[in-house]
Design a protein around this motif. Sequence first.
Motif, PDB file in Angstrom:
ATOM      1  N   ASP A   1      30.039  93.711 -47.153  1.00 58.32           N
ATOM      2  CA  ASP A   1      30.769  94.948 -46.899  1.00 58.32           C
ATOM      3  C   ASP A   1      30.716  95.879 -48.097  1.00 58.32           C
ATOM      4  O   ASP A   1      30.726  97.087 -47.938  1.00 58.32           O
ATOM      5  CB  ASP A   1      32.229  94.626 -46.556  1.00 58.32           C
TER       6      ASP A   1
ATOM      7  N   ILE B   1      28.252  96.524 -50.156  1.00 60.24           N
ATOM      8  CA  ILE B   1      27.083  97.366 -50.360  1.00 60.24           C
ATOM      9  C   ILE B   1      26.810  98.314 -49.210  1.00 60.24           C
ATOM     10  O   ILE B   1      25.900  99.132 -49.287  1.00 60.24           O
ATOM     11  CB  ILE B   1      25.805  96.550 -50.655  1.00 60.24           C
ATOM     12  N   ALA B   2      27.615  98.247 -48.139  1.00 60.86           N
ATOM     13  CA  ALA B   2      27.403  99.211 -47.064  1.00 60.86           C
ATOM     14  C   ALA B   2      27.607 100.628 -47.559  1.00 60.86           C
ATOM     15  O   ALA B   2      27.061 101.584 -46.990  1.00 60.86           O
ATOM     16  CB  ALA B   2      28.369  98.919 -45.908  1.00 60.86           C
TER      17      ALA B   2
ATOM     18  N   GLU C   1      40.075 106.560 -50.817  1.00 62.47           N
ATOM     19  CA  GLU C   1      39.965 106.724 -49.363  1.00 62.47           C
ATOM     20  C   GLU C   1      38.684 106.117 -48.837  1.00 62.47           C
ATOM     21  O   GLU C   1      38.665 105.381 -47.854  1.00 62.47           O
ATOM     22  CB  GLU C   1      39.994 108.214 -48.999  1.00 62.47           C
ATOM     23  N   ARG C   2      37.555 106.433 -49.486  1.00 65.63           N
ATOM     24  CA  ARG C   2      36.279 105.898 -49.028  1.00 65.63           C
ATOM     25  C   ARG C   2      36.256 104.394 -49.233  1.00 65.63           C
ATOM     26  O   ARG C   2      35.721 103.659 -48.402  1.00 65.63           O
ATOM     27  CB  ARG C   2      35.112 106.537 -49.799  1.00 65.63           C
ATOM     28  N   ALA C   3      36.845 103.929 -50.322  1.00 65.19           N
ATOM     29  CA  ALA C   3      36.841 102.487 -50.564  1.00 65.19           C
ATOM     30  C   ALA C   3      37.582 101.761 -49.446  1.00 65.19           C
ATOM     31  O   ALA C   3      37.126 100.740 -48.935  1.00 65.19           O
ATOM     32  CB  ALA C   3      37.482 102.184 -51.916  1.00 65.19           C
ATOM     33  N   LYS C   4      38.712 102.303 -49.044  1.00 65.23           N
ATOM     34  CA  LYS C   4      39.479 101.652 -47.989  1.00 65.23           C
ATOM     35  C   LYS C   4      38.761 101.731 -46.650  1.00 65.23           C
ATOM     36  O   LYS C   4      38.755 100.792 -45.871  1.00 65.23           O
ATOM     37  CB  LYS C   4      40.860 102.303 -47.879  1.00 65.23           C
ATOM     38  N   SER C   5      38.116 102.872 -46.381  1.00 68.16           N
ATOM     39  CA  SER C   5      37.441 102.995 -45.096  1.00 68.16           C
ATOM     40  C   SER C   5      36.232 102.074 -44.997  1.00 68.16           C
ATOM     41  O   SER C   5      35.913 101.566 -43.929  1.00 68.16           O
ATOM     42  CB  SER C   5      37.003 104.453 -44.887  1.00 68.16           C
ATOM     43  N   TYR C   6      35.565 101.850 -46.138  1.00 65.34           N
ATOM     44  CA  TYR C   6      34.404 100.974 -46.129  1.00 65.34           C
ATOM     45  C   TYR C   6      34.783  99.517 -46.329  1.00 65.34           C
ATOM     46  O   TYR C   6      33.913  98.679 -46.495  1.00 65.34           O
ATOM     47  CB  TYR C   6      33.418 101.388 -47.226  1.00 65.34           C
ATOM     48  N   ALA C   7      36.072  99.219 -46.333  1.00 67.44           N
ATOM     49  CA  ALA C   7      36.552  97.834 -46.479  1.00 67.44           C
ATOM     50  C   ALA C   7      36.011  97.195 -47.745  1.00 67.44           C
ATOM     51  O   ALA C   7      35.624  96.033 -47.751  1.00 67.44           O
ATOM     52  CB  ALA C   7      36.187  96.992 -45.261  1.00 67.44           C
ATOM     53  N   LEU C   8      35.996  97.944 -48.836  1.00 67.20           N
ATOM     54  CA  LEU C   8      35.668  97.367 -50.134  1.00 67.20           C
ATOM     55  C   LEU C   8      36.782  96.427 -50.534  1.00 67.20           C
ATOM     56  O   LEU C   8      37.935  96.670 -50.216  1.00 67.20           O
ATOM     57  CB  LEU C   8      35.570  98.479 -51.181  1.00 67.20           C
ATOM     58  N   THR C   9      36.442  95.349 -51.219  1.00 67.27           N
ATOM     59  CA  THR C   9      37.490  94.444 -51.663  1.00 67.27           C
ATOM     60  C   THR C   9      37.160  93.946 -53.058  1.00 67.27           C
ATOM     61  O   THR C   9      36.075  94.144 -53.556  1.00 67.27           O
ATOM     62  CB  THR C   9      37.603  93.230 -50.728  1.00 67.27           C
TER      63      THR C   9
END
Lengths: 374, 349, 159
Positions: free
Chosen positions: A341, A343-344, A213-221
């Motif tokens: 994105d 490292i945010a 969930e956090r990965a998707k919200s922070y736009a990790l790719t």
Amino acid sequence: MSENGNAYSERYTLNLGPQHPSTHGVLRIVADFDGETCISADPVIGYLHRGMEKLLESRTYPQGLPYTDRLDYLAGVNNNLPLALAVEKLLGVEIPERASLLRMLTCEIMRLASYMVGIGIYIMDLGAVSGVFYPFQQREYALEVMSALCGARMTQGYIRFGGVQADWNDEAEAALDVLYKELPPFIEMYHKLIDENEIFLRRTKGVGVITAERAKSYALTGPNLRASGVDYDLRRDAPYCLYDRFTIKVPVQQAGDCHARYAQRMLEVEEILKLIKAIHAALKETEPGKIMGAVPKMLRPPAGEAYAQTENPKGIMGCLVASDGKGVNPLRVHFRRPSFDNIAIFSELMPGHKVADLIAIIASFDIVLGEIDG
Amino acid sequence: MEFINNIFVNIAGLCRAVFAWLVGLLHLPDVLVDIAMVAVYWLAIVVVCVLCALFYVVWERKLAGYIQRRPGPNRLGPNGWLQTIGDAIKLVMKEDIVPDGADKPIHLLAALLAFVPPMLALAAMPFGEGMTALDLDLGVVYIMAVTTLASLPVLCAGYASNNKYAMMGALRVVNQAISYEVPQALAILSVVLVAGTFNLNGIIDFQTGHVWLILLQPVAFVVYLISALAECNRAPFDLPEGESELTAGVFTEYSGMRYALFYLAEYCNMFVAAGLATTLFLGGFTGPFLPGWVWFLLKTFVIMSLFIWVRWTLPRIRADYVLRFCWKVLVPLMLVNLLVTGVIVYILV
Amino acid sequence: MTNNEVKTKAQVAAAMTKIAGVAAIEGTDCEYTVEASALIQAAEYLLGAGYEFLADITAVDYLAAGHFRLLYQIANYHNGDIITLKLDIPREAAEADSLCGVYAAANWLEREVYDMFGIKFAGHPDLRRILMWDGYEGWPLRKDFVQQPNKYQGRRRLD
């Protein structure tokens, strides 16, 4: 100041970087610590900001292309591609098949080279310095292929608007054969050396856990996202160039910790090798010579905005090109940089970990500062 | 071979004879002979220690190179063996920078004092037959006590540097040094229990008469090596100088000759640990054909190479795992070992 | 908000055009012009529709036309559909609502737009410069940006 029973301890601020052997470049993390535990972390970037987007506004389109190599300088050609795709979208030009295959082949070879740096530096930052020399030897083989193909090892500028710069030749073929021979035994050796190492497991398991969930919200790719359980790879789900012709197997890890990010990259290395072989076989079936589409000498794309995304070694890189239709310079070029994105999430992820874990987390993310600062 | 075996003993005897003749000639008190001999022994220990440290500087880099698929230093001297001279010259020629807010006397003193504990320990180390400068009946206890002091100069260095990284490194040093004393002491105690004496030469005699103690106390050997690594701040326990985490950790503010002093002192500490390991577990200076002191050097070479191999292979352990590993794994293991050893010794003797 | 179903572009178009202030751009099936007041509503709808991936926020300076154009690229984690939201804001009053409450990725992306263009985002928890240093004056990527010559700041003394 915190009180643990009767013990008095003081919070102090520690600067990790910008001069630091383990921050992968000039990254600075201003962290507050209570003893060895981090309480807050604030990444400060911009030490490598070269004003690339502003520079590109005063260069013509072909002049601006070599600048993009310097974004993720570990994988030069991968950065040329989104810019080329975005401009080609505006121009509406068609790319010959051989050029597309060459683009994909070089992107995959440099993806391999970038992963080698990523996992080598990862184990070096954990303390086992010798572990960096073996992947770098494999990177040498990949760079030999690029050197034979287009003359440059690191920042190639190989992908041009409309096609590629040079055609496949025998020297590159021979260098690629060397890579095929040397890489599989290396992967096996590296697995034996690192995977079961007790110290390595202790340092990385359960450290820096990122939920899906956090990965998707922070736009990790990229591998960081796939290590957290989200099954998304642009090459398979949103194919560009000719990726839809090949079956791409995408490994996914569920744990989301530093160890999962390492395991993810090791599994992806094997998939990249298979993909390189498949693309190489397809390349040999096309006719040599046709590597450039019909592109005018002075590029004046019509007015509009185009956005193209590609799967880079660090994640998804996107390029927005805005043209005003009249000039030879772009009106605006913007790069969506994956490491930026990625490292945010540090300011949310790092508190609660120890100093050594901070290093492990940064290393597991495999960032490159040229990309973050642009 | 007898002659070469006893060459240093003979030289010492010659020196003593010369001093005695001088004292007799000048009608000075007899105690001056002993004092002069102490000076000679001290000089010999310093020379041996420093020469070994210089050798191991090059050997470490060459071995690291071979592990990493590269040649290591190979320019200076035949195949690179004179590299240390180049290093020494370079470090001496560097600017001596002391940070503004640092405690200047302690900053320098820490670097100098780093050499004292290994020298003290080597005074009691049996280098060969009859080649123990200080043959104490409590030799083992003396060496243990003196090697504990080795962490103090590092603590002073971290304190005096006025630098957060250095302070963190100093705290880690104290953590490690105090904790790993315990398994080290228990391992040595197990050996002493089997050999029946604290005297180092006596332990070597026991091993000559029976079998090398590494075969009787394998667990203690392994635990002793691990503790020695931790005491010397070598990887995987090199958090105080955690290179990739705290830049240079404790030694961040040390440059040039001061850094060289710490660097050499680290090798001297390792040499002491390796020397003690060979004396306690590998039979010291005994061995066929070659002179005793040659065997001693060869055995310490093997143990030092083991230290170097471990350093360049394993990643670093996190600070809290270091302590957890010591107190939850090593100490119970050694207590059990001690118990079993005691029971077996009681039954068999 | 997890939603395993990702709505198709046609379904999104049908729902988006119903939001007041959102208009589809002719000739495309995934680009919309958005009014400032409808931005957050549109973003929340997209998040609920399965478009959880805020790929990019950026701005283009149309100096001749006198406005900034903010571009939001919102994609999903299943296929390659990217919904583009375009928001035009006047250059004199360069402000917009922050999407930090909807997507966590908006934090740093909006900081970059603020740093480069001077566009303020209302509701952003920590709006400060990210690429340039804190005391920097000016908005570098604006078309009328004139770089200040480097000022000699004198030798810093520790006393």
